[in-house]
Enzyme design. Structure first.
Site, mmCIF file in Angstrom:
data_model
loop_
_atom_site.group_PDB
_atom_site.id
_atom_site.type_symbol
_atom_site.label_atom_id
_atom_site.label_comp_id
_atom_site.label_asym_id
_atom_site.label_seq_id
_atom_site.Cartn_x
_atom_site.Cartn_y
_atom_site.Cartn_z
ATOM 1 N N ASN A 84 2.394 2.296 -9.873
ATOM 2 C CA ASN A 84 1.284 2.485 -8.923
ATOM 3 C C ASN A 84 1.586 3.610 -7.928
ATOM 4 O O ASN A 84 0.717 4.427 -7.626
ATOM 5 C CB ASN A 84 1.031 1.208 -8.110
ATOM 6 N N GLY A 85 2.808 3.626 -7.421
ATOM 7 C CA GLY A 85 3.179 4.619 -6.417
ATOM 8 C C GLY A 85 3.126 6.028 -6.996
ATOM 9 O O GLY A 85 2.602 6.958 -6.373
ATOM 10 N N LEU A 137 -7.460 -18.898 -21.046
ATOM 11 C CA LEU A 137 -6.282 -18.045 -20.829
ATOM 12 C C LEU A 137 -5.514 -18.617 -19.650
ATOM 13 O O LEU A 137 -6.110 -19.011 -18.653
ATOM 14 C CB LEU A 137 -6.736 -16.614 -20.487
ATOM 15 N N ARG A 189 13.734 -0.976 -18.075
ATOM 16 C CA ARG A 189 14.602 -2.049 -17.577
ATOM 17 C C ARG A 189 13.743 -3.255 -17.262
ATOM 18 O O ARG A 189 12.521 -3.157 -17.152
ATOM 19 C CB ARG A 189 15.376 -1.578 -16.343
ATOM 20 N N TRP A 198 10.752 -7.103 -1.273
ATOM 21 C CA TRP A 198 10.778 -7.239 0.195
ATOM 22 C C TRP A 198 11.548 -6.100 0.834
ATOM 23 O O TRP A 198 11.441 -5.887 2.046
ATOM 24 C CB TRP A 198 11.417 -8.572 0.599
ATOM 25 N N GLU A 219 9.917 -9.383 -27.829
ATOM 26 C CA GLU A 219 9.834 -7.973 -28.213
ATOM 27 C C GLU A 219 9.547 -7.185 -26.933
ATOM 28 O O GLU A 219 8.800 -7.654 -26.062
ATOM 29 C CB GLU A 219 8.690 -7.751 -29.222
ATOM 30 N N ASP A 255 4.197 -1.395 -13.577
ATOM 31 C CA ASP A 255 4.936 -0.434 -12.764
ATOM 32 C C ASP A 255 4.246 0.930 -12.768
ATOM 33 O O ASP A 255 3.599 1.300 -13.745
ATOM 34 C CB ASP A 255 6.375 -0.313 -13.304
ATOM 35 N N HIS A 291 -1.870 1.022 -5.504
ATOM 36 C CA HIS A 291 -1.899 -0.433 -5.659
ATOM 37 C C HIS A 291 -3.339 -0.924 -5.846
ATOM 38 O O HIS A 291 -3.594 -1.832 -6.623
ATOM 39 C CB HIS A 291 -1.245 -1.115 -4.458
ATOM 40 N N TRP A 329 1.382 6.999 -9.570
ATOM 41 C CA TRP A 329 -0.027 7.313 -9.853
ATOM 42 C C TRP A 329 -0.677 7.910 -8.606
ATOM 43 O O TRP A 329 -1.400 8.907 -8.679
ATOM 44 C CB TRP A 329 -0.749 6.031 -10.278
ATOM 45 N N SER A 358 8.308 -8.693 -6.847
ATOM 46 C CA SER A 358 9.630 -9.221 -7.182
ATOM 47 C C SER A 358 10.344 -9.710 -5.930
ATOM 48 O O SER A 358 9.977 -9.366 -4.797
ATOM 49 C CB SER A 358 10.474 -8.140 -7.871
HETATM 50 C C1 IPE Z 1 9.314 -4.217 -10.857
HETATM 51 O O1 IPE Z 1 8.987 -2.946 -10.424
HETATM 52 C C2 IPE Z 1 8.578 -5.243 -10.044
HETATM 53 C C3 IPE Z 1 7.137 -5.314 -10.257
HETATM 54 C C4 IPE Z 1 6.451 -4.629 -11.131
HETATM 55 C C5 IPE Z 1 6.459 -6.280 -9.437
HETATM 56 P P1 IPE Z 1 9.879 -2.177 -9.339
HETATM 57 O O2 IPE Z 1 9.218 -0.855 -9.144
HETATM 58 O O3 IPE Z 1 10.099 -3.018 -8.159
HETATM 59 O O4 IPE Z 1 11.258 -2.023 -10.124
HETATM 60 P P2 IPE Z 1 12.465 -1.008 -9.938
HETATM 61 O O5 IPE Z 1 12.844 -1.027 -8.493
HETATM 62 O O6 IPE Z 1 11.974 0.341 -10.358
HETATM 63 O O7 IPE Z 1 13.516 -1.516 -10.864
HETATM 64 C C1 IPE Z 2 4.346 -1.413 -9.209
HETATM 65 O O1 IPE Z 2 4.231 -0.100 -8.795
HETATM 66 C C2 IPE Z 2 3.810 -2.390 -8.204
HETATM 67 C C3 IPE Z 2 4.836 -3.231 -7.561
HETATM 68 C C4 IPE Z 2 6.130 -3.143 -7.734
HETATM 69 C C5 IPE Z 2 4.355 -4.239 -6.662
HETATM 70 P P1 IPE Z 2 5.315 0.576 -7.862
HETATM 71 O O2 IPE Z 2 4.886 0.385 -6.443
HETATM 72 O O3 IPE Z 2 6.673 0.113 -8.175
HETATM 73 O O4 IPE Z 2 5.122 2.089 -8.264
HETATM 74 P P2 IPE Z 2 6.247 3.196 -8.457
HETATM 75 O O5 IPE Z 2 7.295 2.627 -9.349
HETATM 76 O O6 IPE Z 2 6.765 3.505 -7.100
HETATM 77 O O7 IPE Z 2 5.523 4.353 -9.083
HETATM 78 MG MG MG Z 3 8.124 0.767 -9.422
#
Ligand code: IPE
Ligand code: IPE
Ligand code: MG
Length: 241
Positions: free
Chosen positions: A30-31, A139, A195, A77, A208, A28, A45, A33, A73
């Site tokens: 990427n956005g 792996l 979460r 979508w 863990e 989690d 991404h 970052w 997830s």
């Molecule tokens: C969880 O991250 C799903 C993935 C890492 C693929 P999200 O960014 O979708 O989760 P929420 O919305 O913050 O719970």
């Molecule tokens: C995780 O990064 C990648 C996926 C859920 C596919 P996010 O895209 O959720 O990045 P944030 O949470 O917005 O920083």
């Molecule tokens: Mg996220």
């Protein structure tokens, strides 16, 4: 949690004693970052894919046998169509460009989640990658795609009903997408969120959990090693003493 001295009676399993066999990661951040750098989310991404490469390369060095990565997830979508397309495009490119090296390095590819909603080309690419690497043993890389625990459990229960089987723990487990995989010993989530976001809820019963503030694109070997060291300091009791 600090390590406790072993008690008498049933032996506690030090998280350590060894490396976690199965590590699952909620990748989690990427956005965020990208946002920090005034870049579009897709740039985050893309940098996330680099972190995936590094992590897959490092895992066997850390003694890990199974690495599960939450890539998309069943709720993702809900994101704008452009971002969904970007993510699916990156997944395709990752598999196309890495498959030779993954295969050479003994990586066995698997995926969990409901393939129904994935496009035919993504499914084909996944199935080809799974078939091609089925004999590898260094792996197991499990990609969670269109994956959600609630959906997985609902699908398992539907199969159970269709099979007319008594709903025991074993019968449910045998119908989960992870049926032939060991449960995760360690679940890591990056980006500071604490979460599960519908990830491996059944399988996480005794995992863990480690939450790190690193955004996923910044997750490197040192961060991975720190998480594994922290796991080694945990004492796993599985309800015993
Ligand atoms: C969880 O991250 C799903 C993935 C890492 C693929 P999200 O960014 O979708 O989760 P929420 O919305 O913050 O719970
Ligand atoms: C995780 O990064 C990648 C996926 C859920 C596919 P996010 O895209 O959720 O990045 P944030 O949470 O917005 O920083
Ligand atoms: Mg996220």
């Amino acid at each position: 949690m600090t390590a406790q001295p072993a008690r008498t009676g049933a032996p506690a399993v030090a998280g350590g004693g060894g490396a976690p066999r199965h590590v699952a990661i909620i990748m989690d951040g990427n956005g965020r970052w990208a946002k920090k750098r005034f870049l579009p989310r897709i740039a985050g991404h893309r940098a996330g894919v680099e972190a995936v490469r590094r992590t897959v390369e490092t895992a066997p060095d850390l003694g890990i046998e199974v690495l599960t990565l939450y890539a998309f997830s069943s709720e993702n979508w809900k994101r704008p169509a452009d971002e969904v397309n970007d993510l699916m495009g990156l997944l395709k490119r990752y598999l196309q460009s890495e498959i030779d090296e993954l295969d050479r390095n003994g990586v066995r590819i698997r995926y969990i989640g409901d393939p129904e909603r994935l496009s035919a080309d993504v499914r084909l690419l996944l199935d080809t990658s799974v078939a091609r690497t089925a004999g590898n043993g260094k792996l197991t890389l499990v990609l969670a795609l269109n994956y959600g625990s609630q959906d997985e459990i609902a699908r398992a229960v539907r199969r159970l009903v269709a099979d007319g089987v008594e709903p025991t723990i074993e019968a449910i487990e045998a119908r989960l997408d992870t049926a032939d995989l060991p449960p995760p010993d360690l679940i890591i989530r990056t980006s500071g969120e604490q979460r599960l976001s519908n990830f491996l809820m059944w399988q996480a019963a005794y995992a863990e959990l480690i939450f790190t503030d690193d955004l996923w694109p910044d997750f490197d070997r040192a961060a991975f090693e720190r998480a594994i060291a922290e796991y080694g300091r945990r004492e796993r009791r599985f309800g015993g003493l």
